[in-house]
Design a protein around this motif. Sequence first.
Motif, PDB file in Angstrom:
ATOM      1  N   CYS A 151       1.111  -1.172  -0.096  1.00  0.00           N
ATOM      2  CA  CYS A 151       0.091  -0.211  -0.051  1.00  0.00           C
ATOM      3  C   CYS A 151       0.986   1.323  -0.102  1.00  0.00           C
ATOM      4  O   CYS A 151       1.829   1.257   0.879  1.00  0.00           O
ATOM      5  CB  CYS A 151      -0.890  -0.134   1.292  1.00  0.00           C
ATOM      6  SG  CYS A 151      -1.752   1.495   1.521  1.00  0.00           S
ATOM      7  N   CYS A 210       0.259   2.907   3.629  1.00  0.00           N
ATOM      8  CA  CYS A 210       0.644   2.646   4.843  1.00  0.00           C
ATOM      9  C   CYS A 210       1.937   1.654   4.948  1.00  0.00           C
ATOM     10  O   CYS A 210       2.470   1.411   5.584  1.00  0.00           O
ATOM     11  CB  CYS A 210      -0.554   1.872   5.567  1.00  0.00           C
ATOM     12  SG  CYS A 210      -0.958   0.043   4.776  1.00  0.00           S
ATOM     13  N   HIS A 252      -4.776   0.514  -0.101  1.00  0.00           N
ATOM     14  CA  HIS A 252      -5.967  -0.144   0.493  1.00  0.00           C
ATOM     15  C   HIS A 252      -6.979   0.826   0.495  1.00  0.00           C
ATOM     16  O   HIS A 252      -6.602   2.120   0.666  1.00  0.00           O
ATOM     17  CB  HIS A 252      -5.496  -0.312   1.998  1.00  0.00           C
ATOM     18  CG  HIS A 252      -4.571  -1.506   2.286  1.00  0.00           C
ATOM     19  ND1 HIS A 252      -3.281  -1.066   2.947  1.00  0.00           N
ATOM     20  CD2 HIS A 252      -4.591  -2.718   1.896  1.00  0.00           C
ATOM     21  CE1 HIS A 252      -2.767  -2.188   2.919  1.00  0.00           C
ATOM     22  NE2 HIS A 252      -3.257  -3.429   2.724  1.00  0.00           N
ATOM     23  N   CYS A 275      -7.383   2.718   3.732  1.00  0.00           N
ATOM     24  CA  CYS A 275      -6.120   3.967   3.882  1.00  0.00           C
ATOM     25  C   CYS A 275      -6.523   5.243   3.132  1.00  0.00           C
ATOM     26  O   CYS A 275      -6.424   6.176   3.545  1.00  0.00           O
ATOM     27  CB  CYS A 275      -4.687   3.277   3.624  1.00  0.00           C
ATOM     28  SG  CYS A 275      -4.090   2.097   4.513  1.00  0.00           S
ATOM     29  N   ARG A 319      -2.234   0.783  10.217  1.00  0.00           N
ATOM     30  CA  ARG A 319      -2.548   1.396   8.691  1.00  0.00           C
ATOM     31  C   ARG A 319      -3.201   2.706   8.818  1.00  0.00           C
ATOM     32  O   ARG A 319      -2.793   3.709   8.343  1.00  0.00           O
ATOM     33  CB  ARG A 319      -3.609   0.371   8.243  1.00  0.00           C
ATOM     34  CG  ARG A 319      -2.889  -0.601   7.749  1.00  0.00           C
ATOM     35  CD  ARG A 319      -3.714  -1.686   6.922  1.00  0.00           C
ATOM     36  NE  ARG A 319      -3.321  -3.033   6.515  1.00  0.00           N
ATOM     37  CZ  ARG A 319      -3.684  -3.956   5.780  1.00  0.00           C
ATOM     38  NH1 ARG A 319      -4.857  -3.500   5.422  1.00  0.00           N
ATOM     39  NH2 ARG A 319      -3.415  -4.783   5.336  1.00  0.00           N
TER      40      ARG A 319
END
Length: 589
Positions: A16, A19, A86, A89, A170
């Motif tokens: 990601c 994160c 994500h 996120c 995250r």
Amino acid sequence: MARKRHREYLADIPQCGICSTTVYQHEKIIALCGNYNSTAHIALTEPFARYPLKDFDVYMRERYETSFADDNSPNHATSPEFCAMHLGCYQIVQQVGHVADEESLNRLWILTAWKNPWRGMERLRLSNDIIDDEVLEKTARFGGIPLLCSLPREIIHMIKRYSEDSVFWRCMMAIRLAAWISRTSPQPVRAMPLRSVFSWERNGELRRIEPLSPPLPVIKLTIDCEGIRKMERLPTRPQYSGRWSRPAKHLAYIVEDEASLEGVKVQLKDGRFRLKLPRQLRNVRLHVWNSPTPPNLSLCMVYPKKIMPIQRFNVVELSEIRGITFYLNTTVVLAMHIHLTEQESTLWTDKAVLEEKRPDAIFSEPIRVYLPLPKGDRITYLGANGSDDRLNVIFVRMEKAGDITIGQRQPGTGEDKVLAAQSSVSLVYCEPNKREMLPFFGAYQASPATLDVASRPIFAEIGANRMGRFTYYSWASLDGVSSVRIFYEDDFEFCRGLMFYYENGASRTVGDCRVQIDREATVDKPTQICFRTKVPESENGENGIGTVCKLRVEFEHHNGHDERWHCLPFRGIIRFWIAGGFSWLSVEQ
Ligand SMILES: [Zn+2]
Ligand SMILES: [Zn+2]
């Protein structure tokens, strides 16, 4: 043609951009697509889930290449770069940082895609040790665990390390990134040749080469999980100083002569720095090290013979570590894990090795061979054998523990190769890229011992102890043992491997020992060994290769040991074999 171009950018399971943890296949993803020179985004995909288990970047290009085209691209020939996030996120960044308009998405692109020091670089997966007090407090309050902030910093780091993938961390990284976007204002993109840059540091200044600048032809880059952290120039390549850090810890280094970086450009925006490699350098991977003073590769004795295009090198001081776990598929060494302490688990390497099932692996799970390196013993010889592109076997001679063979010689591979002898040894190896085996294994010695052929240690062919080509064989002495550590399968019934601690300070293992993963027990001063093989009741007895057969081992004799058990005094030589689902042993007295 298009396919060939894609292969230049072989990437692995996506991380990601926000994160920096893995984007698992089942998770919801959203991705930004970059413009032709990766300095801004041109599109944001719709959220989607379940990308197929193949190269993520290739998949993204196949899916989106025709719909996302950058009209400003000078020749329409460059395929776009993608950065996965994500969905969770991204939504946090969107809400907390008010990121929705084109300009803030461009800023998000720089902060996420530029974590990769240059486009197409194999992801480094450096550990992320960032904990920002203010953001931690905000996240902890938001998550309903405000007391977390009152814990000592080391404990918080430890919790983070063991729960890296959790929503909490995250969230913290997403809030941090959003806060950065709302706190700072955008800067224009700048580009210049690397040769005109004297130095740069994140959150610091860019210094250009001036007419009176001293000639400093060696370039050193320091990289962390946010991308390039620092660029500096040195008068010469530094000598290896014995400084190294745990592989994939939070810093990595590139030290290269400027001459080998001809044509490299630098891109700068919003306090971030990225390299743009010219076409001819895209397939030449630059060497990334875990040491700020990497050893000279031409002085390393290595295996396999054919050097693959590899970029991630590690140097490790053997006297400073307490063990190595080798991952074998019995004929090939796949990967390795360095144990800084005796109690250190292989959890993270396991994850990396097992996350990508290797198509050429014979067994679904590799065997882990643990080589203990106790303080009171030392390696006096290191050798290897294999073919041009694979390492089949490693030979280790320990001062006290004796000769240890990890793997098996394969037919037609020629003479064993000496990697190091006598004086102190620094291990040099490369982490395997996706679906490859250990691509590079060897040693560096500042003053290598000269070893004539006649005095080279001979590691015996296992001969009569060979039980087929795909069997892993190991042995140990049962004499002078002060204690034995038993590695069990989950139910404490079947034994996977044994580790012996000797009175003289040496240690040896037999079988498959998963340190700090398997259930374990220790027996002090054993006097008896009783063992039998058994087909487990829980399985139907077949695993596609043959009948599954496991081992029970006990160190105390009792009446329940019927004629199926072998009950012997604890002395002699123990021999241990493993092959996909089978384990068995013998004791020679
Ligand atoms: Zn994420
Ligand atoms: Zn017995």
